[in-house]
Write a protein that holds these residues in place. Structure first.
Motif, PDB file in Angstrom:
ATOM      1  N   PRO A  97      18.232  18.064 -27.911  1.00 32.14           N
ATOM      2  CA  PRO A  97      17.635  17.766 -26.601  1.00 32.14           C
ATOM      3  C   PRO A  97      16.534  18.765 -26.260  1.00 32.14           C
ATOM      4  O   PRO A  97      16.575  19.930 -26.672  1.00 32.14           O
ATOM      5  CB  PRO A  97      18.819  17.903 -25.635  1.00 32.14           C
ATOM      6  CG  PRO A  97      20.033  17.743 -26.476  1.00 32.14           C
ATOM      7  CD  PRO A  97      19.683  18.297 -27.816  1.00 32.14           C
ATOM      8  N   LYS A  98      15.561  18.301 -25.480  1.00 35.69           N
ATOM      9  CA  LYS A  98      14.517  19.205 -24.996  1.00 35.69           C
ATOM     10  C   LYS A  98      15.109  20.230 -24.040  1.00 35.69           C
ATOM     11  O   LYS A  98      14.680  21.379 -24.002  1.00 35.69           O
ATOM     12  CB  LYS A  98      13.418  18.401 -24.288  1.00 35.69           C
ATOM     13  CG  LYS A  98      12.626  17.476 -25.202  1.00 35.69           C
ATOM     14  CD  LYS A  98      11.709  18.279 -26.116  1.00 35.69           C
ATOM     15  CE  LYS A  98      10.897  17.364 -27.010  1.00 35.69           C
ATOM     16  NZ  LYS A  98       9.934  16.536 -26.277  1.00 35.69           N
ATOM     17  N   SER A 122      13.941   9.884 -19.444  1.00 34.86           N
ATOM     18  CA  SER A 122      15.036   9.273 -20.182  1.00 34.86           C
ATOM     19  C   SER A 122      15.843  10.353 -20.877  1.00 34.86           C
ATOM     20  O   SER A 122      15.335  11.439 -21.170  1.00 34.86           O
ATOM     21  CB  SER A 122      14.529   8.260 -21.216  1.00 34.86           C
ATOM     22  OG  SER A 122      13.779   8.913 -22.227  1.00 34.86           O
ATOM     23  N   GLY A 123      17.106  10.072 -21.119  1.00 30.72           N
ATOM     24  CA  GLY A 123      17.965  11.042 -21.767  1.00 30.72           C
ATOM     25  C   GLY A 123      19.388  10.540 -21.815  1.00 30.72           C
ATOM     26  O   GLY A 123      19.629   9.335 -21.950  1.00 30.72           O
ATOM     27  N   GLU A 169      11.375  12.818 -22.119  1.00 29.90           N
ATOM     28  CA  GLU A 169      12.407  12.216 -22.940  1.00 29.90           C
ATOM     29  C   GLU A 169      13.416  13.245 -23.440  1.00 29.90           C
ATOM     30  O   GLU A 169      13.134  14.435 -23.508  1.00 29.90           O
ATOM     31  CB  GLU A 169      11.770  11.507 -24.141  1.00 29.90           C
ATOM     32  CG  GLU A 169      10.832  10.355 -23.749  1.00 29.90           C
ATOM     33  CD  GLU A 169      10.124   9.745 -24.939  1.00 29.90           C
ATOM     34  OE1 GLU A 169       9.623  10.525 -25.781  1.00 29.90           O
ATOM     35  OE2 GLU A 169      10.092   8.518 -25.027  1.00 29.90           O
ATOM     36  N   ASN A 170      14.583  12.731 -23.793  1.00 27.34           N
ATOM     37  CA  ASN A 170      15.599  13.485 -24.517  1.00 27.34           C
ATOM     38  C   ASN A 170      16.112  14.713 -23.766  1.00 27.34           C
ATOM     39  O   ASN A 170      16.170  15.810 -24.303  1.00 27.34           O
ATOM     40  CB  ASN A 170      15.079  13.896 -25.899  1.00 27.34           C
ATOM     41  CG  ASN A 170      16.203  14.196 -26.872  1.00 27.34           C
ATOM     42  OD1 ASN A 170      17.326  13.730 -26.689  1.00 27.34           O
ATOM     43  ND2 ASN A 170      15.918  14.986 -27.880  1.00 27.34           N
ATOM     44  N   ILE A 171      16.477  14.506 -22.500  1.00 30.90           N
ATOM     45  CA  ILE A 171      17.232  15.544 -21.802  1.00 30.90           C
ATOM     46  C   ILE A 171      18.711  15.169 -21.901  1.00 30.90           C
ATOM     47  O   ILE A 171      19.057  13.991 -22.026  1.00 30.90           O
ATOM     48  CB  ILE A 171      16.811  15.695 -20.326  1.00 30.90           C
ATOM     49  CG1 ILE A 171      17.157  14.435 -19.520  1.00 30.90           C
ATOM     50  CG2 ILE A 171      15.335  16.025 -20.207  1.00 30.90           C
ATOM     51  CD1 ILE A 171      16.920  14.580 -18.041  1.00 30.90           C
ATOM     52  N   TRP A 172      19.580  16.164 -21.858  1.00 28.33           N
ATOM     53  CA  TRP A 172      21.027  15.897 -21.901  1.00 28.33           C
ATOM     54  C   TRP A 172      21.663  16.552 -20.692  1.00 28.33           C
ATOM     55  O   TRP A 172      21.534  17.762 -20.489  1.00 28.33           O
ATOM     56  CB  TRP A 172      21.638  16.450 -23.189  1.00 28.33           C
ATOM     57  CG  TRP A 172      23.088  16.096 -23.383  1.00 28.33           C
ATOM     58  CD1 TRP A 172      23.755  15.027 -22.866  1.00 28.33           C
ATOM     59  CD2 TRP A 172      24.054  16.826 -24.162  1.00 28.33           C
ATOM     60  NE1 TRP A 172      25.070  15.020 -23.277  1.00 28.33           N
ATOM     61  CE2 TRP A 172      25.287  16.111 -24.075  1.00 28.33           C
ATOM     62  CE3 TRP A 172      23.997  17.996 -24.921  1.00 28.33           C
ATOM     63  CZ2 TRP A 172      26.439  16.549 -24.712  1.00 28.33           C
ATOM     64  CZ3 TRP A 172      25.154  18.425 -25.551  1.00 28.33           C
ATOM     65  CH2 TRP A 172      26.366  17.706 -25.464  1.00 28.33           C
TER      66      TRP A 172
END
Length: 436
Positions: free
Chosen positions: A385-386, A335-336, A300-303
């Motif tokens: 973001p990760k 997801s991201g 989760e939380n990639i940009w």
């Protein structure tokens, strides 16, 4: 006529059609030669990416045009790898989506507007008239799901969508180059409930090859590229609708995103992370923790930030967009967000492996990496973001590492010898039309 004699006659007809396909459509003909032909009382026809199987009674009255269409229909499922990509989908609706795409592509290749298979019009458009060749099966599937939620609830993923293709009220007929069906669009509605009867083959065999999916996809990717090379060398003409497919196949091996992301993303909800394999082990060892994370848990939380400045060519931008889809496809549960930037940056748009990304690149000005990091806190006030993945040609001043606020950064840079001064740099090469 005895059954043996009938089988012999059908075999000769199929071989004749296959030889003619090799002459008339060399790219498809070469690929068709790798599929073995067989007979079985299946009620229709099907492929498992190794065979094309026909029910003799189903094709006994087919003319050459209909046999050509049916062979190319099964072949196209293999080229597009529909057979291995139904996992997690409602079978009946996915089958329809695949057939709409395939039928449209085959009709276009044969120069037809329509064709009847045992009296049934081959469905090839959505309800709004959009040709299936302009969409992917996933895009049409999502559209059908939206238009047919009742079918989704009713079938609960168990629909077979066999479409035996039998209709005692009509005789098989050869289509003219222009369709003159009385109802104008019978069997071509984009709503799943209305067009299920338009399926002309069975997809049941696809359920039995899922364990071999990776192997079969690898074989077909190589076969498609080899056929493209041989066809280009001999006659210089690759079917226009296949150029994008070939480009995607050749592109797909550029970056192994599972390997890239495992060293950048950790999960704070579990006791394991994407740690590198123990150096005491030799070879390409994937530890259980990695396997569970990659295939079982959600990343989760990639940009993703995509350079759309004036120096980025259409070909390179296409590569960037392919890579974004590969991030989602290879991981399978990610997801991201995605933004586009030049001298300014767009607000992040959510992306997920649950949906085909619908992205519209905007830009055309100069490149400014500072826009990305200057708005990190603005766009992500609660949690950074990760990892940030930046697709660019690299022609801009790089900010300092401290501007990333501790966030991992991956720079995906077009092959130009440019290496980012910090973060991880992944070079990619643009695939041009002349490469196939």
């Amino acid at each position: 006529m005895t059954e043996t004699a009938n089988i012999h006659e059908l075999t000769e007809k199929l071989f004749t059609v296959r030889r003619k396909l090799l002459d008339d459509y060399p790219f498809y003909g070469r690929l068709l030669m790798r599929l073995k032909l067989a007979f079985d009382e299946c009620g229709t026809a099907y492929t498992d990416m190794e065979y094309i199987v026909f029910d003799p009674s189903f094709i006994s009255s087919f003319n050459e045009e209909q046999l050509t269409f049916l062979m190319m229909h099964e072949l196209m499922h293999c080229i597009l790898k529909h057979c291995t990509r139904s996992c997690g989908k409602i079978n009946e609706i996915y089958n329809i989506a695949c057939d709409i795409v395939v039928n449209s592509l085959v009709l276009d290749a044969m120069g037809l507007d329509d064709i009847l298979i045992n009296g049934i019009a081959a469905m090839h458009t959505l309800s709004d008239g959009t040709e299936g060749k302009l969409k992917t099966a996933d895009e049409i599937y999502n559209s059908l799901i939206g238009n047919d939620s009742k079918s989704k609830d009713k079938n609960n993923g168990k629909g077979k969508g066999n479409g035996k293709g039998k209709n005692s009220g009509q005789d098989p007929g050869k289509s003219d180059k222009k369709s003159d069906n009385d109802d104008g669009n019978d069997g071509n509605s984009g709503e799943a409930g209305n067009i299920a009867g338009g399926c002309i083959d069975s997809h049941d065999a696809w359920e039995h090859i899922k364990q071999q999916a990776s192997h079969l996809e690898e074989l077909w990717n190589k076969a498609v590229c080899d056929a493209a090379d041989m066809t280009a060398a001999s006659c210089g003409s690759i079917p226009a609708n296949m150029k994008r497919v070939i480009c995607e196949i050749r592109h797909s091996s550029l970056v192994d995103w599972r390997h890239v992301l495992r060293s950048h993303i950790t999960s704070d909800r579990y006791d394991f992370d994407f740690s590198r394999p123990d150096r005491r082990y030799d070879g390409d060892i994937i530890l259980p923790s990695f396997r569970e994370n990659i295939y079982g848990q959600k990343i989760e939380n990639i940009w993703i930030a995509v350079d759309t400045s004036g120096s980025v060519s259409k070909e390179l931008l296409s590569e960037f967009m392919f890579e974004i889809k590969d991030v989602i496809y290879q991981i399978g549960n990610v997801s991201g967000f995605v933004s586009f930037f030049d001298s300014a940056i767009t607000e992040p748009v959510p992306i997920s492996s649950d949906d085909e990304p619908q992205l519209e690149p905007v830009g055309g000005g100069g490149t400014d990496f500072f826009q990305i990091f200057g708005l990190l806190k603005t766009f992500f006030p609660d949690e950074l973001p990760k990892v940030v993945i930046i697709f660019t040609d690299g022609y801009a001043e790089f900010p300092e590492e401290k501007d990333a606020l501790g966030t991992d950064v991956i720079w995906v840079i077009a092959e130009s010898g440019i290496v980012a001064p910090w973060g991880e740099t992944i070079p990619i090469e643009t695939i041009k039309e002349g490469d196939f």
